[in-house]
Scaffold this motif. Structure first.
Motif, mmCIF file in Angstrom:
data_model
loop_
_atom_site.group_PDB
_atom_site.id
_atom_site.type_symbol
_atom_site.label_atom_id
_atom_site.label_comp_id
_atom_site.label_asym_id
_atom_site.label_seq_id
_atom_site.Cartn_x
_atom_site.Cartn_y
_atom_site.Cartn_z
ATOM 1 N N SER A 213 0.971 -1.116 -0.088
ATOM 2 C CA SER A 213 -0.106 0.005 0.231
ATOM 3 C C SER A 213 0.866 1.137 -0.012
ATOM 4 C CB SER A 213 -0.899 -0.097 1.425
ATOM 5 O OG SER A 213 -0.292 0.086 2.214
ATOM 6 N N GLY A 214 2.114 1.089 -0.044
ATOM 7 C CA GLY A 214 2.968 2.263 -0.078
ATOM 8 C C GLY A 214 3.159 2.997 1.210
ATOM 9 N N THR A 215 3.003 2.268 2.464
ATOM 10 C CA THR A 215 3.026 2.853 3.476
ATOM 11 C C THR A 215 3.999 1.983 4.580
ATOM 12 O OG1 THR A 215 1.027 1.665 4.510
ATOM 13 C CG2 THR A 215 0.574 3.729 3.737
ATOM 14 N N ILE A 216 4.297 2.418 5.719
ATOM 15 C CA ILE A 216 5.383 1.577 6.740
ATOM 16 C C ILE A 216 4.288 0.760 7.377
ATOM 17 C CG2 ILE A 216 6.711 1.526 8.788
ATOM 18 C CD1 ILE A 216 8.003 2.952 5.900
ATOM 19 N N ALA A 217 4.474 -0.498 7.104
ATOM 20 C CA ALA A 217 3.740 -1.701 7.746
ATOM 21 C C ALA A 217 4.238 -2.199 9.120
ATOM 22 C CB ALA A 217 3.577 -2.811 6.817
ATOM 23 N N TRP A 218 5.531 -2.216 9.144
ATOM 24 C CA TRP A 218 6.374 -2.604 10.243
ATOM 25 C C TRP A 218 7.576 -1.585 10.606
ATOM 26 C CZ3 TRP A 218 10.305 -4.185 12.798
ATOM 27 C CH2 TRP A 218 10.396 -5.145 13.877
ATOM 28 N N SER A 219 7.623 -1.199 11.858
ATOM 29 C CA SER A 219 8.809 -0.700 12.359
ATOM 30 C C SER A 219 9.548 -1.315 13.837
ATOM 31 C CB SER A 219 8.740 0.844 12.352
ATOM 32 O OG SER A 219 9.592 1.751 12.815
ATOM 33 N N GLY A 220 10.533 -1.279 13.773
ATOM 34 C CA GLY A 220 11.099 -1.752 15.155
ATOM 35 C C GLY A 220 12.428 -2.031 15.196
ATOM 36 N N SER A 221 13.078 -3.037 16.229
ATOM 37 C CA SER A 221 14.633 -3.200 16.118
ATOM 38 C C SER A 221 14.819 -4.202 14.989
ATOM 39 C CB SER A 221 15.047 -3.548 17.416
ATOM 40 O OG SER A 221 14.445 -4.834 17.792
ATOM 41 N N SER A 222 16.103 -4.630 14.680
ATOM 42 C CA SER A 222 16.218 -5.736 13.869
ATOM 43 C C SER A 222 16.144 -6.943 14.417
ATOM 44 C CB SER A 222 17.911 -5.560 13.508
ATOM 45 O OG SER A 222 17.866 -4.330 12.525
ATOM 46 N N GLU A 223 16.524 -7.241 15.683
ATOM 47 C CA GLU A 223 16.365 -8.179 16.537
ATOM 48 C C GLU A 223 14.775 -8.700 16.648
ATOM 49 O OE1 GLU A 223 18.687 -10.437 17.434
ATOM 50 O OE2 GLU A 223 19.858 -9.042 16.184
ATOM 51 N N ALA A 224 14.087 -7.561 17.003
ATOM 52 C CA ALA A 224 12.454 -7.838 16.932
ATOM 53 C C ALA A 224 11.990 -8.395 15.769
ATOM 54 C CB ALA A 224 11.854 -6.714 17.288
ATOM 55 N N LEU A 225 12.367 -8.007 14.743
ATOM 56 C CA LEU A 225 11.846 -8.435 13.323
ATOM 57 C C LEU A 225 12.516 -9.809 13.068
ATOM 58 C CD1 LEU A 225 10.277 -8.185 10.814
ATOM 59 C CD2 LEU A 225 12.294 -7.030 9.776
ATOM 60 N N ARG A 226 13.631 -9.938 13.292
ATOM 61 C CA ARG A 226 14.247 -11.461 13.202
ATOM 62 C C ARG A 226 13.663 -12.676 13.809
ATOM 63 N NH1 ARG A 226 19.763 -12.115 11.570
ATOM 64 N NH2 ARG A 226 20.110 -10.143 12.286
ATOM 65 N N SER A 227 12.976 -12.096 14.987
ATOM 66 C CA SER A 227 12.422 -13.137 15.933
ATOM 67 C C SER A 227 10.966 -13.097 15.446
ATOM 68 C CB SER A 227 12.610 -12.960 17.301
ATOM 69 O OG SER A 227 12.127 -11.662 17.845
ATOM 70 N N ASP A 228 10.343 -12.682 14.949
ATOM 71 C CA ASP A 228 8.961 -12.157 14.347
ATOM 72 C C ASP A 228 8.516 -12.900 13.291
ATOM 73 O OD1 ASP A 228 6.258 -11.522 14.198
ATOM 74 O OD2 ASP A 228 6.455 -9.254 14.754
ATOM 75 N N SER A 229 8.346 -14.192 13.491
ATOM 76 C CA SER A 229 8.059 -15.130 12.077
ATOM 77 C C SER A 229 6.707 -14.723 11.379
ATOM 78 C CB SER A 229 8.134 -16.455 12.287
ATOM 79 O OG SER A 229 6.988 -16.802 13.347
ATOM 80 N N VAL A 230 5.909 -14.085 12.228
ATOM 81 C CA VAL A 230 4.543 -13.760 11.468
ATOM 82 C C VAL A 230 4.675 -12.506 10.682
ATOM 83 C CG1 VAL A 230 2.392 -12.790 12.015
ATOM 84 C CG2 VAL A 230 3.194 -14.706 13.409
ATOM 85 N N ALA A 231 5.416 -11.268 11.095
ATOM 86 C CA ALA A 231 5.656 -10.319 10.373
ATOM 87 C C ALA A 231 6.634 -10.466 9.152
ATOM 88 C CB ALA A 231 6.486 -9.256 11.219
ATOM 89 N N LEU A 232 7.543 -11.569 9.514
ATOM 90 C CA LEU A 232 8.580 -12.003 8.277
ATOM 91 C C LEU A 232 7.846 -12.494 7.189
ATOM 92 C CD1 LEU A 232 11.577 -13.386 10.134
ATOM 93 C CD2 LEU A 232 11.583 -11.229 8.829
ATOM 94 N N GLU A 233 6.808 -13.358 7.440
ATOM 95 C CA GLU A 233 6.017 -14.000 6.461
ATOM 96 C C GLU A 233 4.797 -13.063 5.893
ATOM 97 O OE1 GLU A 233 3.832 -16.447 4.009
ATOM 98 O OE2 GLU A 233 5.851 -16.848 4.950
ATOM 99 N N ARG A 234 4.190 -12.085 6.564
ATOM 100 C CA ARG A 234 3.099 -11.277 6.304
ATOM 101 C C ARG A 234 3.783 -10.225 5.145
ATOM 102 N NH1 ARG A 234 0.179 -8.684 11.073
ATOM 103 N NH2 ARG A 234 -0.718 -10.745 11.071
ATOM 104 N N HIS A 235 4.892 -9.563 5.525
ATOM 105 C CA HIS A 235 5.294 -8.314 4.946
ATOM 106 C C HIS A 235 6.461 -8.755 3.969
ATOM 107 C CE1 HIS A 235 2.841 -6.130 7.612
ATOM 108 N NE2 HIS A 235 3.518 -6.534 8.450
ATOM 109 N N LEU A 236 7.305 -9.868 4.324
ATOM 110 C CA LEU A 236 8.407 -10.113 3.211
ATOM 111 C C LEU A 236 8.362 -11.471 2.653
ATOM 112 C CD1 LEU A 236 10.876 -8.618 5.713
ATOM 113 C CD2 LEU A 236 10.185 -7.599 3.644
ATOM 114 N N SER A 237 7.431 -12.295 3.060
ATOM 115 C CA SER A 237 7.096 -13.657 2.236
ATOM 116 C C SER A 237 8.296 -14.565 2.713
ATOM 117 C CB SER A 237 7.066 -13.769 0.778
ATOM 118 O OG SER A 237 5.856 -12.813 0.454
ATOM 119 N N ILE A 238 8.711 -14.473 4.144
ATOM 120 C CA ILE A 238 9.806 -15.343 4.355
ATOM 121 C C ILE A 238 9.473 -16.218 5.532
ATOM 122 C CG2 ILE A 238 11.841 -15.180 5.815
ATOM 123 C CD1 ILE A 238 12.866 -12.849 4.520
#
Length: 238
Positions: A213-238
């Motif tokens: 949508s061209g907006t910031i969907a997630w923001s936080g520390s690198s370690e928080a994203l690394r450990s957030d499998s839901v966010a990785l899958e939802r926003h980055l398809s990982i």
């Protein structure tokens, strides 16, 4: 040093790409800009650096209290923002050394040790070995080293890199990553726009993710994203 992007809306002709993006980078901070291909990472990079297209429709980009929206790309570079563009874009008809010396250099007593050709060659010894080679004859990895070195020669306060891992062999990528970690440790502010999530998370201390949508969907520390499998899958398809 502070870069503040506030409620930024950016278009290409009639196509609206970014919708109300907010981004802040503080002094000495390294920030990763993530998102799937086509989400607007390069568009945001180009808007910050004053490159056209795209066109900023609304919002503000302020660097140390100075509004960048009415500045040329040259003025933005002179203010202390350096870009390592996607695809390297070195000057193929110039030698390695000439690529490093052709750029205008910004000097400031507050910046500490200035970047010189000799310092770049110490930073990337492979470039010293290819100092007299035409840039078009360098390997992809060597060209990426040269693009980074060329940006550093402007003595920036903020280094912006757009997809620095693109097309690099793993062995070369390891070298680039080690050098970027060194730059982060030196206190240089960094914005790295990347599809290589592992690289971005290793370099950046904080991450923002742009969605479709061209907006910031997630923001936080690198370690928080690394450990957030839901966010990785939802926003980055990982």
């Amino acid at each position: 040093m502070t870069l503040e992007v506030t409620d930024l809306h950016v278009n290409y002709a009639t196509a609206k790409v970014l919708h109300g993006v907010d981004l802040t980078i503080g002094d000495g901070e390294s920030v990763g800009l993530l998102g799937r291909n086509g989400m607007g990472k390069t568009t945001l990079v180009r808007a910050i650096c004053g490159l056209r297209p795209p066109t900023v429709a609304a919002g503000s980009i302020v660097f140390d209290g100075v509004d960048l929206l009415h500045r040329t790309s040259f003025q933005i570079s002179h203010a202390g923002i350096a870009l390592v563009p996607q695809g390297r874009r070195v000057f193929g008809s110039l030698t390695t050394t000439e690529n490093l010396t052709v750029v205008p250099r910004r000097k400031s007593p507050a910046m500490g040790e200035l970047w010189t050709v000799e310092r770049v060659f110490e930073f990337f010894p492979r470039l010293a070995e290819r100092s007299k080679s035409m840039a078009r004859l360098l390997s992809g990895g060597e060209q990426q080293m040269l693009a980074i070195g060329r940006a550093l020669m402007t003595n920036p306060r903020l280094l912006i890199m757009d997809e620095p891992s693109e097309g690099l062999a793993p062995s070369v990528l390891d070298v680039i990553q080690d050098r970027l970690v060194e730059l982060r440790a030196s206190g240089l502010s960094i914005l790295i726009a990347e599809q290589n999530v592992d690289l971005a998370l290793d370099i950046a201390t904080r991450v923002v993710v742009i969605d479709d949508s061209g907006t910031i969907a997630w923001s936080g520390s690198s370690e928080a994203l690394r450990s957030d499998s839901v966010a990785l899958e939802r926003h980055l398809s990982i």
